[in-house]
Design a protein around this motif. Structure first.
Motif, PDB file in Angstrom:
ATOM      1  N   CYS A 195       0.830  -1.211   0.000  1.00  0.00           N
ATOM      2  CA  CYS A 195       0.000   0.000   0.000  1.00  0.00           C
ATOM      3  C   CYS A 195       0.862   1.258   0.000  1.00  0.00           C
ATOM      4  N   LEU A 196       0.268   2.349  -0.440  1.00  0.00           N
ATOM      5  CA  LEU A 196       0.871   3.673  -0.408  1.00  0.00           C
ATOM      6  C   LEU A 196      -0.011   4.575   0.443  1.00  0.00           C
ATOM      7  N   LEU A 197       0.601   5.474   1.185  1.00  0.00           N
ATOM      8  CA  LEU A 197      -0.138   6.426   2.014  1.00  0.00           C
ATOM      9  C   LEU A 197      -0.177   7.778   1.308  1.00  0.00           C
ATOM     10  N   ILE A 198      -1.381   8.331   1.137  1.00  0.00           N
ATOM     11  CA  ILE A 198      -1.565   9.673   0.574  1.00  0.00           C
ATOM     12  C   ILE A 198      -1.973  10.604   1.707  1.00  0.00           C
ATOM     13  N   GLN A 199      -1.348  11.787   1.784  1.00  0.00           N
ATOM     14  CA  GLN A 199      -1.730  12.789   2.771  1.00  0.00           C
ATOM     15  C   GLN A 199      -2.019  14.121   2.082  1.00  0.00           C
ATOM     16  N   THR A 200      -2.990  14.847   2.618  1.00  0.00           N
ATOM     17  CA  THR A 200      -3.374  16.135   2.043  1.00  0.00           C
ATOM     18  C   THR A 200      -2.401  17.224   2.477  1.00  0.00           C
ATOM     19  N   GLY A 201      -2.038  18.102   1.531  1.00  0.00           N
ATOM     20  CA  GLY A 201      -1.168  19.227   1.825  1.00  0.00           C
ATOM     21  C   GLY A 201      -1.932  20.542   1.778  1.00  0.00           C
ATOM     22  N   LYS A 202      -1.213  21.634   1.995  1.00  0.00           N
ATOM     23  CA  LYS A 202      -1.841  22.949   2.099  1.00  0.00           C
ATOM     24  C   LYS A 202      -2.420  23.413   0.766  1.00  0.00           C
ATOM     25  N   GLN A 203      -1.845  22.961  -0.354  1.00  0.00           N
ATOM     26  CA  GLN A 203      -2.345  23.438  -1.643  1.00  0.00           C
ATOM     27  C   GLN A 203      -3.731  22.890  -1.968  1.00  0.00           C
ATOM     28  N   ILE A 204      -4.021  21.646  -1.592  1.00  0.00           N
ATOM     29  CA  ILE A 204      -5.382  21.146  -1.835  1.00  0.00           C
ATOM     30  C   ILE A 204      -6.365  21.823  -0.885  1.00  0.00           C
ATOM     31  N   GLU A 205      -5.907  22.197   0.311  1.00  0.00           N
ATOM     32  CA  GLU A 205      -6.760  22.971   1.219  1.00  0.00           C
ATOM     33  C   GLU A 205      -7.147  24.293   0.546  1.00  0.00           C
ATOM     34  N   TRP A 206      -6.171  24.942  -0.097  1.00  0.00           N
ATOM     35  CA  TRP A 206      -6.412  26.219  -0.773  1.00  0.00           C
ATOM     36  C   TRP A 206      -7.425  26.054  -1.905  1.00  0.00           C
TER      37      TRP A 206
END
Length: 362
Positions: A261-272
Motif C-alpha cells: 500500500c501507499l499512504l496519501i496525505q493532504t497538503g496545504k495546496q489542496i486545502e487552498w
C-alpha cells in the motif's frame, strides 16, 4: 483506527477513456469509489491506496540505495547541499528545518487545545533528520520561480542514482494523479481540475534519513508536528514505524502502512483549492516503542539503522494560480484563500520553516 484502503486498479483501467466531464460516464460502483476518495481525504486527510504499478520491489530498491547514501559521512553528503536554491534540490542536513509548530503561534494555540492524549510531542529545536530533494518530471522553460525548478544534484559513486530516483518518482506521481482525478470527480469538479494545475509542477521525491543509532531513544522527534505545504504527499512503507497523523476531528492516529500500500496525505495546496473543505493533514515522525522494537530487530539482523522515508511531494505548478476551484469559490471560507501564484505561496512557507535563507511570515 484502520485507514481506508482504495484499490486504484479498476479506475486505472477505465481512466484513459474518460473525458473531463466524466462523472456521468462512470458506473455506480466507480462513482461511489471516487466519492469515497474525496470523503476520506476530507474527513481524515489520509488515504491508503493500492496501485499495481508501484511494487514492493520498487520501494525496496529505492530504500536500499538511500540507506547506503545516508550512511555516508556528513562531509560527503554536504557536497550535495544547495542552500541558495532553498534546499529544493540536493541534500538538507539535519538540524536545519524548523518544525512549523515551533514558530507558528496559531498552530501552537490549536495543539494546546487538543486533549492531552492527542497532543504531539514537543520538539526541542530543528529536526534531527536529513532529507534529499530530487525533482520528478519536466520543469517549465520560462518561470518566475527558478529556485523551485532547478537542475537535479547527483552524488558521486551512485551510478544507479538517476534511474532509481526517476523510476520510483514517476510511478508515485502516477498514483497521485489517479487519486487527484478520483478526488476531483468525488468533489464534483472536472476530472482534470487538479491534474491540469500539476503539469510541470516542482514535484519532489524527498526521502528523509534519520540516524537511529544516534537518535534512537524513545520520544525523539524527527519531524515535529506540521502540515505539508504541497498538494498531495505520497509515501511507501518505511522499515521503521513512527508516523503519527491527526484526523480532522483532532484524533491522533499511529499509521501503519500495510505491505503493498501507499499512504496519501493532504497538503496545504489542496486545502487552498477546496476553500478548506479538505484541510492539510497534520502529522509528526517520532521514535515510539514500536520504533525501538524495530531498531532492536534490525541490530540483531545487522541491517541499516537509518530510518528512510519513501516520500514524494506533488505540487501545483509554480506559475499556476492557487485559488478555490469551481463551487468551492462560493464557500463562505473562500476569502481565507485569496488567489496567489503557487510559487509565491511555496516561498512564503519555506521562509517560515527556515529553508529560504531567512525566516519570514506566512
Amino acid at each position: 483506527m484502520e485507514l481506508t484502503v482504495i484499490d486504484l486498479s479498476t479506475y486505472l483501467e477505465i481512466a484513459p477513456q474518460l473525458d473531463n466531464n466524466s462523472a456521468g460516464q462512470l458506473g455506480p460502483e466507480l462513482r461511489d469509489l471516487c466519492g469515497e476518495v474525496s470523503r476520506v481525504l476530507r474527513e481524515t486527510g489520509a488515504l491508503l491506496v493500492k496501485d499495481p504499478r508501484c511494487t514492493v520491489e520498487d520501494n525496496d530498491r529505492f530504500i536500499d540505495m538511500m540507506e547506503e547514501y545516508f550512511e555516508r559521512p556528513p562531509e560527503f553528503k554536504r557536497l550535495q547541499e544547495r542552500p541558495h536554491l532553498h534546499y529544493q534540490v540536493g541534500v538538507t542536513p539535519e538540524g536545519l528545518e524548523v518544525p512549523r509548530s515551533l514558530v507558528d503561534e496559531e498552530m501552537q494555540d490549536k495543539l494546546r487545545a487538543l486533549p492531552k492524549d492527542s497532543q504531539p510531542l514537543t520538539p526541542l529545536g530543528p529536526d534531527p533528520k536529513w532529507r534529499y530533494m530530487w525533482r520528478i518530471g519536466h520543469r517549465p522553460s520560462n518561470t518566475r520561480f527558478k529556485e523551485l525548478n532547478s537542475a537535479p544534484v547527483i552524488p558521486e559513486g551512485f551510478p544507479e542514482w538517476k534511474d532509481t530516483m526517476d523510476s520510483w518518482g514517476h510511478k508515485m506521481i502516477s498514483a497521485i494523479e489517479a487519486v487527484a482525478e478520483m478526488a476531483a470527480i468525488g468533489f464534483g469538479l472536472p476530472k482534470d481540475a487538479f491534474t491540469s494545475l500539476m503539469k510541470q509542477g516542482p514535484h519532489l521525491l524527498a526521502p528523509t534519513g534519520s540516524n537511529l543509532r544516534l537518535y534512537g531513544q524513545e520520544g525523539t522527534v524527527f519531524a515535529g508536528y506540521h502540515y505539508d505545504l504541497n498538494f498531495l504527499t505520497i509515501h511507501d512503507r518505511s522499515r521503521f514505524p513512527g508516523l503519527n497523523i491527526w484526523l480532522k476531528n483532532g484524533e491522533k492516529v499511529g499509521v501503519k502502512v500495510p505491505v503493498g500500500c501507499l499512504l496519501i496525505q493532504t497538503g496545504k495546496q489542496i486545502e487552498w483549492l477546496t476553500s478548506g473543505d479538505c484541510m492539510a493533514g497534520m502529522h509528526e515522525v517520532v521514535v515510539t516503542s514500536k520504533t525501538t522494537e524495530a531498531i532492536k530487530l534490525a541490530s540483531e539482523q545487522n541491517r541499516s539503522l537509518w530510518r528512510v522515508s519513501s516520500t514524494l511531494f506533488s505540487h501545483i505548478a509554480s506559475d499556476a494560480m492557487l485559488k478555490p476551484l469551481g463551487h468551492f469559490s462560493e464557500s463562505r471560507l473562500a476569502s481565507k484563500y485569496p488567489p496567489m501564484c503557487a510559487g509565491e505561496f511555496v516561498e512564503q512557507e519555506l521562509a517560515v520553516i527556515n529553508l529560504k535563507g531567512k525566516k519570514g511570515n506566512s
